[in-house]
Structures are given as C-alpha cells and as structure tokens.
Motif scaffolding. Structure first.
Motif, PDB file in Angstrom:
ATOM      1  N   ASN A  43       0.840  -1.194   0.000  1.00  0.00           N
ATOM      2  CA  ASN A  43       0.000   0.000   0.000  1.00  0.00           C
ATOM      3  C   ASN A  43       0.878   1.248   0.000  1.00  0.00           C
ATOM      4  OD1 ASN A  43      -2.892  -1.019   0.593  1.00  0.00           O
ATOM      5  ND2 ASN A  43      -1.625  -2.103   2.066  1.00  0.00           N
ATOM      6  N   ASN A  53     -10.222  10.825  -4.114  1.00  0.00           N
ATOM      7  CA  ASN A  53     -10.969   9.649  -4.569  1.00  0.00           C
ATOM      8  C   ASN A  53     -10.287   9.100  -5.823  1.00  0.00           C
ATOM      9  OD1 ASN A  53     -11.915  11.223  -6.817  1.00  0.00           O
ATOM     10  ND2 ASN A  53     -13.380  12.164  -5.393  1.00  0.00           N
ATOM     11  N   SER A  54     -10.857   8.036  -6.375  1.00  0.00           N
ATOM     12  CA  SER A  54     -10.222   7.363  -7.510  1.00  0.00           C
ATOM     13  C   SER A  54     -10.083   8.276  -8.728  1.00  0.00           C
ATOM     14  CB  SER A  54     -11.021   6.107  -7.886  1.00  0.00           C
ATOM     15  OG  SER A  54     -12.348   6.450  -8.190  1.00  0.00           O
ATOM     16  N   LYS A  58      -6.543   7.893 -10.413  1.00  0.00           N
ATOM     17  CA  LYS A  58      -6.505   6.980 -11.566  1.00  0.00           C
ATOM     18  C   LYS A  58      -5.832   7.565 -12.808  1.00  0.00           C
ATOM     19  CE  LYS A  58      -9.371   3.405 -13.593  1.00  0.00           C
ATOM     20  NZ  LYS A  58     -10.737   2.826 -13.651  1.00  0.00           N
ATOM     21  N   GLU A  65      -5.453   0.522  -8.482  1.00  0.00           N
ATOM     22  CA  GLU A  65      -6.533  -0.444  -8.251  1.00  0.00           C
ATOM     23  C   GLU A  65      -7.619   0.125  -7.350  1.00  0.00           C
ATOM     24  OE1 GLU A  65      -5.459  -4.507  -7.490  1.00  0.00           O
ATOM     25  OE2 GLU A  65      -7.065  -4.696  -6.021  1.00  0.00           O
ATOM     26  N   SER A  66      -7.218   0.701  -6.194  1.00  0.00           N
ATOM     27  CA  SER A  66      -8.245   1.236  -5.300  1.00  0.00           C
ATOM     28  C   SER A  66      -7.638   2.255  -4.345  1.00  0.00           C
ATOM     29  CB  SER A  66      -8.888   0.098  -4.494  1.00  0.00           C
ATOM     30  OG  SER A  66      -7.916  -0.505  -3.655  1.00  0.00           O
ATOM     31  N   GLU A  68      -8.498   3.925  -0.358  1.00  0.00           N
ATOM     32  CA  GLU A  68      -9.338   3.776   0.838  1.00  0.00           C
ATOM     33  C   GLU A  68      -8.877   4.770   1.904  1.00  0.00           C
ATOM     34  OE1 GLU A  68     -10.345   0.366   4.224  1.00  0.00           O
ATOM     35  OE2 GLU A  68      -9.019  -0.072   2.542  1.00  0.00           O
ATOM     36  N   TYR A  99      -4.855   8.255   3.406  1.00  0.00           N
ATOM     37  CA  TYR A  99      -5.421   7.343   2.403  1.00  0.00           C
ATOM     38  C   TYR A  99      -4.433   6.203   2.104  1.00  0.00           C
ATOM     39  CZ  TYR A  99      -8.916  10.918   1.476  1.00  0.00           C
ATOM     40  OH  TYR A  99      -9.940  11.828   1.606  1.00  0.00           O
ATOM     41  N   ILE A 101      -3.472   3.598  -0.887  1.00  0.00           N
ATOM     42  CA  ILE A 101      -3.662   3.335  -2.323  1.00  0.00           C
ATOM     43  C   ILE A 101      -3.072   1.970  -2.664  1.00  0.00           C
ATOM     44  CG2 ILE A 101      -3.039   4.081  -4.655  1.00  0.00           C
ATOM     45  CD1 ILE A 101      -2.991   6.936  -3.637  1.00  0.00           C
ATOM     46  N   LYS A 102      -3.849   1.138  -3.303  1.00  0.00           N
ATOM     47  CA  LYS A 102      -3.378  -0.180  -3.749  1.00  0.00           C
ATOM     48  C   LYS A 102      -3.146  -0.139  -5.265  1.00  0.00           C
ATOM     49  CE  LYS A 102      -4.726  -4.089  -2.087  1.00  0.00           C
ATOM     50  NZ  LYS A 102      -3.570  -4.451  -1.244  1.00  0.00           N
ATOM     51  N   GLN A 104      -2.186  -2.544  -8.922  1.00  0.00           N
ATOM     52  CA  GLN A 104      -2.422  -3.864  -9.510  1.00  0.00           C
ATOM     53  C   GLN A 104      -1.140  -4.685  -9.583  1.00  0.00           C
ATOM     54  OE1 GLN A 104      -4.125  -2.843 -13.272  1.00  0.00           O
ATOM     55  NE2 GLN A 104      -6.113  -2.299 -12.410  1.00  0.00           N
TER      56      GLN A 104
END
Length: 271
Positions: A43, A53-54, A58, A65-66, A68, A99, A101-102, A104
């Motif tokens: 992470n 937010n994403s 992104k 990936e996500s 949180e 936050y 962040i993950k 892929q």
C-alpha cells in the motif's frame, strides 16, 4: 558395460543442462509469485488536507486499483484519556486525511519514485510514503540471484552441450570400424547413424524424467520448504506435462543437433 558408460556420458551432461534451464524458470516463477504477493499486501500511504478519490488518482497512476481512507479513530481514542473533549475535537478537525492506495502490480523502485512525484503534485497532498526501502530488499536480492543464476546457467549449458558433443565423438570413434564396413557396403547415412540418434532420444527422455521428478518433488523437501518459509516465499509446483514437455523438447533438440554435427563431421572425414 561400455554401452552403459556411453549412456551415462550423455545423460549426466543433459541432466546438468536441463537442471540449469529449469532453475532459471523456477527463479523467474518465484519472483513472479513474490511480486503478486507483494502487490496484494503493498500500500502507498498518502496524507492530504483535502478529500481524495479514484478520479484524482486513476489518471495519474496507470496501475491504480483502489483508494481507501484510513480511520484515525484508534489514535484519537488513545488520546482521549490525556486531553479534554474540546481539544480532542479541535485536534480531530485539524488532522489531515490519510489514504491507502493499492496498485495492480508490485512497482519497481523507479516506478515508485515516479508515482510518488505525481501524487505530491495533487492539490492538498502533503506527504506520500511508498515504503520502498522495506519492500525492495528481498525483491532486489531475488533479482540479483536471478541474474547470477542466468549467467552461471548459460555457462553450464554451453559446457553440457560440449560434453554431449565429446561423448558422441567418443562413441563414433569406438564404432569407427563398424561404420567403415557399413560404408563399404553402401549403407545410407541414416542406417549408419541410427544407433547414435536412438541413444540421443533415449538419453534425452531419461534425463528429462530425472530433472522433472526432482523439481516436482522439490517443494516437499523439508529443508527447502523451511528455508523458503523463512523468507516468506514459496516454490511453485511444477506442471509435469507442460514443464516436462518443454524440457524434453529442449533435450531432444540439443542432443539431435549434437548427433547431426558429429555425423556431419564424420562424413567430411570419410569415417
């Protein structure tokens, strides 16, 4: 007895050769599994004064990936015993947002730095922690082992191929008289070299079976599994059909090429 010695003379170099090829594959698979495992656990922590937010992340990170938001409740609960409710409320309102962040994939050091630089440019982000030093220690060691094993394996493959060629030449000179007689009677190339090709095929099959069985049983060796568990890694299981077939194809190709080179050389020298 001499025939058995000739077989061993071909089988052992082929085993060494196939062992090295499969070892390179094994190290590559271990690193892939490690990257997958790390990508699940890894992470990136971002500290921001504004909501994220994403849609913010992104476009900047292609392997995103996500995202949180991390709760600060446990920290505030511990502080609630030492400070007043009013001050706690002020502290809660002044705390930045955390936050997780993950990704892929498990990023390389260079990619981590690239992501960090991009995230720091996002409005409100004050700090990004990639934990690169912690996560890359074993990853670097594995890549170093892979590079070293590739260099040594290439040398052993060359040495093994030379030994197979040498053993084929020994067989040829041991049977020189018989081949000369067959040549006098007009025997074809395939008839004269058939025994040598047959030996190459049989020895390739035996060497492939030995190497495939060894790597298939390797994860069950207590010493090996204990050492891998100590560093949090796991040896992937060998697909007997796919891996065995691949090794057999390599073994057959190399041994048949060796026989063809020797017989071609013998034909030039009129053996």
């Amino acid at each position: 007895m001499r025939s058995l010695k000739n077989h061993f003379g071909v089988i052992f170099p082929l085993i060494a050769l196939l062992f090295c090829i499969q070892f390179i594959t094994l190290v590559g698979n271990v690193i892939k599994d490690y990257e997958k495992l790390m990508s699940e656990d890894y992470n990136i922590i971002v500290v921001s004064s504004k909501d994220l937010n994403s849609s913010n992340i992104k476009p900047l990170v292609s392997d995103f990936e996500s995202i949180e938001r991390l709760s600060t409740k446990s920290v505030l609960d511990r502080l609630s015993k030492d400070i007043s409710a009013k001050n706690l409320n002020i502290l809660q309102n002044s705390l930045p947002k955390f936050y997780s962040i993950k990704l892929q994939i498990f990023p390389s050091v260079e990619y981590m730095e690239e992501i960090k630089a991009k995230l720091l440019k996002v409005n409100g982000v004050s700090r990004v922690e990639t934990f690169s030093k912690t996560h890359n220690k074993i990853y670097k060691i594995l890549n170093l082992i892979k590079k070293i094993s590739e260099i040594f394996s290439i040398l052993i493959v060359i040495l093994g191929l030379m030994l197979v060629l040498k053993q084929m030449r020994i067989w040829l000179y041991e049977h020189k008289e018989r081949i000369d007689i067959m040549t006098l009677f007009g025997a074809s190339f395939w008839l004269k070299s058939g025994v040598l090709y047959k030996m190459a095929v049989v020895d390739s099959i035996i060497a492939t079976i030995i190497v495939t069985v060894f790597y298939y049983l390797l994860p069950d060796f207590n010493v090996v599994s204990f050492m891998m568990d100590e560093v949090g890694l796991k040896i992937p299981n060998v697909d007997i059909i796919y891996e065995g077939g691949r090794l057999l194809a390599i073994s057959l190709a190399l041994s048949i090429i060796a026989v063809s080179l020797v017989m071609r050389e013998a034909k030039k020298n009129s053996i």
